[in-house]
Scaffold this motif. Sequence first.
Motif, PDB file in Angstrom:
ATOM      1  N   TRP A 223      16.991   2.646  32.663  1.00  0.00           N
ATOM      2  CA  TRP A 223      17.181   3.745  33.605  1.00  0.00           C
ATOM      3  C   TRP A 223      16.099   3.781  34.683  1.00  0.00           C
ATOM      4  CZ3 TRP A 223      21.222   6.154  35.111  1.00  0.00           C
ATOM      5  CH2 TRP A 223      22.290   6.373  34.242  1.00  0.00           C
ATOM      6  N   THR A 224      14.933   3.206  34.442  1.00  0.00           N
ATOM      7  CA  THR A 224      13.930   3.132  35.499  1.00  0.00           C
ATOM      8  C   THR A 224      14.467   2.325  36.668  1.00  0.00           C
ATOM      9  OG1 THR A 224      12.118   3.319  33.906  1.00  0.00           O
ATOM     10  CG2 THR A 224      11.588   2.388  36.068  1.00  0.00           C
ATOM     11  N   MET A 225      15.059   1.167  36.350  1.00  0.00           N
ATOM     12  CA  MET A 225      15.676   0.355  37.383  1.00  0.00           C
ATOM     13  C   MET A 225      16.862   1.070  37.999  1.00  0.00           C
ATOM     14  SD  MET A 225      18.716  -1.585  37.586  1.00  0.00           S
ATOM     15  CE  MET A 225      19.278  -2.768  38.802  1.00  0.00           C
ATOM     16  N   ALA A 226      17.692   1.688  37.161  1.00  0.00           N
ATOM     17  CA  ALA A 226      18.910   2.319  37.655  1.00  0.00           C
ATOM     18  C   ALA A 226      18.599   3.485  38.588  1.00  0.00           C
ATOM     19  CB  ALA A 226      19.764   2.793  36.483  1.00  0.00           C
ATOM     20  N   ARG A 227      17.551   4.262  38.279  1.00  0.00           N
ATOM     21  CA  ARG A 227      17.199   5.380  39.150  1.00  0.00           C
ATOM     22  C   ARG A 227      16.888   4.890  40.559  1.00  0.00           C
ATOM     23  NH1 ARG A 227      14.394   7.306  34.524  1.00  0.00           N
ATOM     24  NH2 ARG A 227      12.393   6.531  35.319  1.00  0.00           N
ATOM     25  N   ALA A 228      16.082   3.824  40.655  1.00  0.00           N
ATOM     26  CA  ALA A 228      15.747   3.280  41.966  1.00  0.00           C
ATOM     27  C   ALA A 228      16.982   2.723  42.664  1.00  0.00           C
ATOM     28  CB  ALA A 228      14.683   2.201  41.818  1.00  0.00           C
ATOM     29  N   ALA A 229      17.819   2.012  41.918  1.00  0.00           N
ATOM     30  CA  ALA A 229      19.003   1.387  42.515  1.00  0.00           C
ATOM     31  C   ALA A 229      20.014   2.427  42.977  1.00  0.00           C
ATOM     32  CB  ALA A 229      19.641   0.432  41.511  1.00  0.00           C
ATOM     33  N   ILE A 230      20.218   3.468  42.183  1.00  0.00           N
ATOM     34  CA  ILE A 230      21.158   4.517  42.574  1.00  0.00           C
ATOM     35  C   ILE A 230      20.639   5.258  43.795  1.00  0.00           C
ATOM     36  CG2 ILE A 230      22.184   6.713  41.860  1.00  0.00           C
ATOM     37  CD1 ILE A 230      22.253   5.515  38.978  1.00  0.00           C
ATOM     38  N   ALA A 231      19.327   5.542  43.821  1.00  0.00           N
ATOM     39  CA  ALA A 231      18.739   6.210  44.978  1.00  0.00           C
ATOM     40  C   ALA A 231      18.936   5.379  46.243  1.00  0.00           C
ATOM     41  CB  ALA A 231      17.260   6.478  44.735  1.00  0.00           C
ATOM     42  N   ALA A 232      18.656   4.087  46.163  1.00  0.00           N
ATOM     43  CA  ALA A 232      18.829   3.224  47.322  1.00  0.00           C
ATOM     44  C   ALA A 232      20.297   3.107  47.714  1.00  0.00           C
ATOM     45  CB  ALA A 232      18.241   1.844  47.040  1.00  0.00           C
ATOM     46  N   GLY A 233      21.171   3.002  46.702  1.00  0.00           N
ATOM     47  CA  GLY A 233      22.595   2.900  46.995  1.00  0.00           C
ATOM     48  C   GLY A 233      23.146   4.145  47.670  1.00  0.00           C
ATOM     49  N   MET A 234      22.718   5.309  47.215  1.00  0.00           N
ATOM     50  CA  MET A 234      23.210   6.543  47.822  1.00  0.00           C
ATOM     51  C   MET A 234      22.624   6.742  49.220  1.00  0.00           C
ATOM     52  SD  MET A 234      25.412   7.546  45.682  1.00  0.00           S
ATOM     53  CE  MET A 234      25.839   9.142  46.388  1.00  0.00           C
ATOM     54  N   ALA A 235      21.384   6.287  49.441  1.00  0.00           N
ATOM     55  CA  ALA A 235      20.821   6.336  50.789  1.00  0.00           C
ATOM     56  C   ALA A 235      21.553   5.366  51.715  1.00  0.00           C
ATOM     57  CB  ALA A 235      19.335   6.009  50.742  1.00  0.00           C
ATOM     58  N   TRP A 236      21.850   4.178  51.205  1.00  0.00           N
ATOM     59  CA  TRP A 236      22.645   3.192  51.964  1.00  0.00           C
ATOM     60  C   TRP A 236      24.000   3.773  52.367  1.00  0.00           C
ATOM     61  CZ3 TRP A 236      27.282   1.564  49.714  1.00  0.00           C
ATOM     62  CH2 TRP A 236      27.959   0.507  50.331  1.00  0.00           C
ATOM     63  N   LEU A 237      24.536   4.634  51.503  1.00  0.00           N
ATOM     64  CA  LEU A 237      25.873   5.170  51.717  1.00  0.00           C
ATOM     65  C   LEU A 237      25.938   6.162  52.874  1.00  0.00           C
ATOM     66  CD1 LEU A 237      28.790   5.232  50.520  1.00  0.00           C
ATOM     67  CD2 LEU A 237      28.005   7.143  49.075  1.00  0.00           C
ATOM     68  N   GLU A 238      24.859   6.904  53.126  1.00  0.00           N
ATOM     69  CA  GLU A 238      24.900   8.009  54.086  1.00  0.00           C
ATOM     70  C   GLU A 238      25.510   7.627  55.451  1.00  0.00           C
ATOM     71  OE1 GLU A 238      23.144  11.601  53.918  1.00  0.00           O
ATOM     72  OE2 GLU A 238      24.229  11.129  52.095  1.00  0.00           O
ATOM     73  N   PRO A 239      25.056   6.572  56.113  1.00  0.00           N
ATOM     74  CA  PRO A 239      25.669   6.252  57.412  1.00  0.00           C
ATOM     75  C   PRO A 239      27.099   5.740  57.288  1.00  0.00           C
ATOM     76  CG  PRO A 239      24.041   4.598  56.819  1.00  0.00           C
ATOM     77  CD  PRO A 239      23.889   5.707  55.826  1.00  0.00           C
ATOM     78  N   HIS A 240      27.435   5.144  56.164  1.00  0.00           N
ATOM     79  CA  HIS A 240      28.790   4.619  56.008  1.00  0.00           C
ATOM     80  C   HIS A 240      29.830   5.716  55.844  1.00  0.00           C
ATOM     81  CE1 HIS A 240      27.305   0.604  55.949  1.00  0.00           C
ATOM     82  NE2 HIS A 240      26.609   0.762  54.829  1.00  0.00           N
ATOM     83  N   VAL A 241      29.394   6.895  55.428  1.00  0.00           N
ATOM     84  CA  VAL A 241      30.330   8.007  55.255  1.00  0.00           C
ATOM     85  C   VAL A 241      30.098   9.102  56.285  1.00  0.00           C
ATOM     86  CG1 VAL A 241      30.806   7.549  52.832  1.00  0.00           C
ATOM     87  CG2 VAL A 241      28.874   9.026  53.440  1.00  0.00           C
ATOM     88  N   GLY A 242      29.446   8.752  57.373  1.00  0.00           N
ATOM     89  CA  GLY A 242      29.329   9.683  58.501  1.00  0.00           C
ATOM     90  C   GLY A 242      28.354  10.811  58.310  1.00  0.00           C
ATOM     91  N   LEU A 243      27.370  10.662  57.407  1.00  0.00           N
ATOM     92  CA  LEU A 243      26.409  11.732  57.161  1.00  0.00           C
ATOM     93  C   LEU A 243      25.043  11.445  57.783  1.00  0.00           C
ATOM     94  CD1 LEU A 243      27.236  12.602  53.446  1.00  0.00           C
ATOM     95  CD2 LEU A 243      28.159  13.606  55.544  1.00  0.00           C
ATOM     96  N   ALA A 244      24.866  10.269  58.337  1.00  0.00           N
ATOM     97  CA  ALA A 244      23.634   9.893  59.017  1.00  0.00           C
ATOM     98  C   ALA A 244      23.989   8.920  60.127  1.00  0.00           C
ATOM     99  CB  ALA A 244      22.644   9.248  58.034  1.00  0.00           C
ATOM    100  N   PRO A 245      23.196   8.880  61.181  1.00  0.00           N
ATOM    101  CA  PRO A 245      23.505   7.940  62.269  1.00  0.00           C
ATOM    102  C   PRO A 245      23.483   6.503  61.759  1.00  0.00           C
ATOM    103  CG  PRO A 245      21.857   9.547  62.942  1.00  0.00           C
ATOM    104  CD  PRO A 245      22.020   9.707  61.463  1.00  0.00           C
TER     105      PRO A 245
END
Length: 359
Positions: A335-357
Amino acid sequence: MQHARRPSSLPGVLLTIAVLVVAVVVAAVVWTRSPAAPAPAAASTPTAAPTPAGTPLPVDADGIPLSERPAPHEPATVDLARTWRAPADLPRDGRLLHVSVPGTTSHFVARDALLWLPPAALVADPPPLPVAVLMPGQSKGSGPDDMESGGQIARTMDAIAALHRGLAPIVVVPDQLGPRSGNPMCIDGSLGNSRSYLEHDVPAWITGHLRVQTGAAAWTIGGFSQGGTCAIQLGAGDPDRFGNIIDVSGELGPSLGDPARTIARGFSGNAAAYRAAQPLAVMARHGHYASTWAFFTAAQLDTHYGPAMPVVADRAAAVGMHVTRWVLPGARHNWTMARAAIAAGMAWLEPHVGLAPAG
């Protein structure tokens, strides 16, 4: 207004967010373009949605604000990065709830799901938001609560929303494993109709209870370990529903340990059905994916699950998915790895779903 989605070019920002959210020190991160342990129970369900001024919004029996009730015709996508104006009473943090998502169509027996609502969903007139369906891994006693107690999903999403004026996807963590924390492998079979539950019952509950955008570009399927395997299975198999995939340390395909056991127990002895359910086979049958964005991660020291990532990611890129990969040096399958990966994945997602430039 539809948001034009472009590849993210800010891996440094994603790494910063991951480190900020989960307090993981990573010496270096390699970016290229082209079984989880159970955890303690999640936080209890609150009964109201207070604003900073302390005035609660009316909520239903699950704690969901009544203002989140969906309109008859929600939009397919919305460019909230440009159009959202945060109100003065925007809450600082989102809310984590337990909700019941019944297997009405699938008859799959599931435990309560987790629901995280971003600050933008906790105002009197919330916008229709994108949605992310996330799944934890499978092990003894594992279930949706692991995504909070192990994955710290509320902390992750609160940090991401804070960077984007309260905007983040609504997160739903359904129980794809069932009450005994088994491994029905996100297929329909003798171990339960997990696939139908995730493809029909969960989306029907979401669109029936929440103000969400309806287009595939606004829907994400993701998960860690067994949940990551499910994510690529479902994302590749149903791109008209899920336009984005986050696969954190998933396997090559559904498995109960070895092919013979998997075919016998999960596929009732049907080897052809087993082969057809493999994500590589699903992608081959589908052909070109023009509008699917996929984020694949693996831990460098994970010799069991790690080797699957480049194989699946390479095939996804070959059939047209817009692929981002992240390898975590020095990390293992936990879960240490997963926490970092999920955080990065959800941040990566923001512009793809119109929530960030997008930039």
